[in-house]
Every structure is written in C-alpha cells, then in structure tokens.
Design an enzyme around this catalytic site. Sequence first.
Site, mmCIF file in Angstrom:
data_model
loop_
_atom_site.group_PDB
_atom_site.id
_atom_site.type_symbol
_atom_site.label_atom_id
_atom_site.label_comp_id
_atom_site.label_asym_id
_atom_site.label_seq_id
_atom_site.Cartn_x
_atom_site.Cartn_y
_atom_site.Cartn_z
ATOM 1 N N HIS A 211 -5.124 -3.919 5.607
ATOM 2 C CA HIS A 211 -4.608 -4.167 4.257
ATOM 3 C C HIS A 211 -5.721 -4.648 3.327
ATOM 4 C CE1 HIS A 211 -1.734 -4.979 1.143
ATOM 5 N NE2 HIS A 211 -1.920 -6.287 1.169
ATOM 6 N N ASP B 132 0.835 -1.205 0.000
ATOM 7 C CA ASP B 132 0.000 0.000 0.000
ATOM 8 C C ASP B 132 0.874 1.260 0.000
ATOM 9 O OD1 ASP B 132 -2.341 -1.569 0.151
ATOM 10 O OD2 ASP B 132 -2.115 -1.740 2.319
#
Length: 336
Positions: A200, A173
């Site tokens: 996530h 990310d």
Amino acid sequence: MLKQFVKQLTVSSMRKFSTSGQKNFRVAVCGACGGIGQPLSLLLKRNPLISELRLYDISRVPGVVADLAHVDTKVRVCGFMGPDEICGALECVDVVVVSAGAPRKPGMSRDDLFKINACTVKDITKAIVAKCPKALVAIITNPVNTCVPIAAEIMKNDGVYDPKRLFGVCTLDIVRARTFIGEVNGVDPKKVDISIIGGHSGVTIIPVLSQANPAFKGDQAAIEKMTKRIQEAGTEVVTAKAGVGSATLSMAYAAHRFTNSLLKGLKGEKNVMECSYVESSVTEASFFSTPLVLGKNGIDANCGLPKLSEYEKKLLEKAIPEIKKDVQKGIEFAKK
C-alpha cells in the site's frame, strides 16, 4: 456532564449486549475523531450489520459522540477518551478499525510518518491483545506495509496471533483504480472489477490491469500511465490539499467498504472477497496483498496471485524487495 452521559451510555449498552443474544456486531474505531475516523464513523453508524459502535481517541470524543448519536439509525454509539479508557473501548468487540495516527504531509517521507505512527499502532495492539484477542483487526494507519507486521509481532509475543484475523486495508487503491478506469472506459466505476496486489505504498502497489473487467482501454503506454497514477494517487491528494491533510474522505469510504466486507463474512455470507495486506506465503514477502475470501474466522481462503502480464510480473519483481524491507522494519521496531 456530557462526558458522564457518554460513559453511562457506554456502561449500560455494554451490559445489555453482553447478556443478550447478539445478531449484529460491535465495532471499535481507534482514532475516531480524526480526519478519517469521523467520516468513517458516520458511515459505520449507518451500517445495519453493527449493533454498537465504540469511538476511541485521545481528544474531542464527547462532541463527536453527541453529534453522531443524533443520526437516526439503531446503531448505539459509545465514547472513550484517553489512554485510560482504551481497554473499555475494546472490551469484547468483534472488529477493530485502527485509523489513529498522523497524516502524511507534503515533503514527508514514509519513514518520517513511520516514526510518528509506529508507537500508536504498538499501543493500540497491546490493548487489543488484552481485551479482544479474537477480534478482526483492520489497520488503516500508514505506513500499512510496516504497521501490520508491528501488530503481528506484538500479538505473537503475547501468544494470541491469528494471521487470519489481521488485515492491512488497501481498499483505497482499488477504489481509486475503479474510479480512474471508469473515467477512461466511460463506465460506472462500481461496475469495474480489478485486483490490486502487493502493498500500500508507491511501487508496491500493483494494479492488475490485464485482468480488469471490463477490459482496460489503452495501449502499453496508457497502461503504464494508469499504473503510475494509481501508485501515486495519494500524493495527488496531499499536493491538492496544500499541506493541510491527506486522503481522508476517500479513505473513510474505502475503509467502510472493507469493514462491511469483514462483517458480511462474520455474518456468514458467501463469496465475500476483498484484497488485503496480510501474512502470506504467496510470494517471497511474508506479508502481501492478494484477493481473499472472508468468512466467520476472518480469512477463509487466500486466492493467490491472479494471472499477470509480462509488465505486471516486472512490477512484482520490483515490489517484492521493497515490501520485504518494510516488513523487516516493522519486525525490528516491535522487538525493541
């Protein structure tokens, strides 16, 4: 013949490193022959902090080991294939990277993915408990928000759990955010500093754009658009691959970055920082990703929540219930 050679290499190298002074570290990759595992293993083969790289998977291991062993670095490569050999792969390693499991496909929910991957994480964790309970464990296998609590519960049940040594890898990310922000700002992505907190998956991914350095160029509409792109970047890749895979190359790159940071911490380097999904008391969620300082025992310090804008505070309020549900799901699975 090749499999016999791989086993002989493994035995001889294990003997050597168990009796000599070790400056660098042994790293095991579980799921080493998959879409993430192979490029990750290639990157790790080039890492000067690694003395021995153990590759474990349920198939194709001899070929991958033979191929990777030709790369001209000092890192020893050892192969282990099938459930009967996982304990050998994990014997006395310093870091375990878990990339095993099925990738997400178009139309597949994270719940579908969980049903496939939860058992894989459970089995690997049991082997970690038996053979390297003091290792640093980095879990890539999705859904990370749920798989990390599964591993924690299994370790707790066997009395070896150390919350400073178990990590969910959310680095992809950050890698994506740096890339996207670099494009907008017209700067080198590697010079972009940004924290991503939460979890996530989807709305649990919270990019702290208000604290990005250099500052993110954009009004509130641009901030919301960028936030959504970072949150949904995984789907962007799944769709682009048209049903034949998910993010593998970028994930391998991100996982190598995180593993390298763990190794730097083990080596005693100062000010090694990464965001990671770990057991946490920072929020109401018992697992949560925030910036961490890494050291010889895993987590040296949890830096807590960065300063948040009002928009980011609303994202946090939306993310917490989702993360709590993900964590509870993992706990319930581990107790079955």
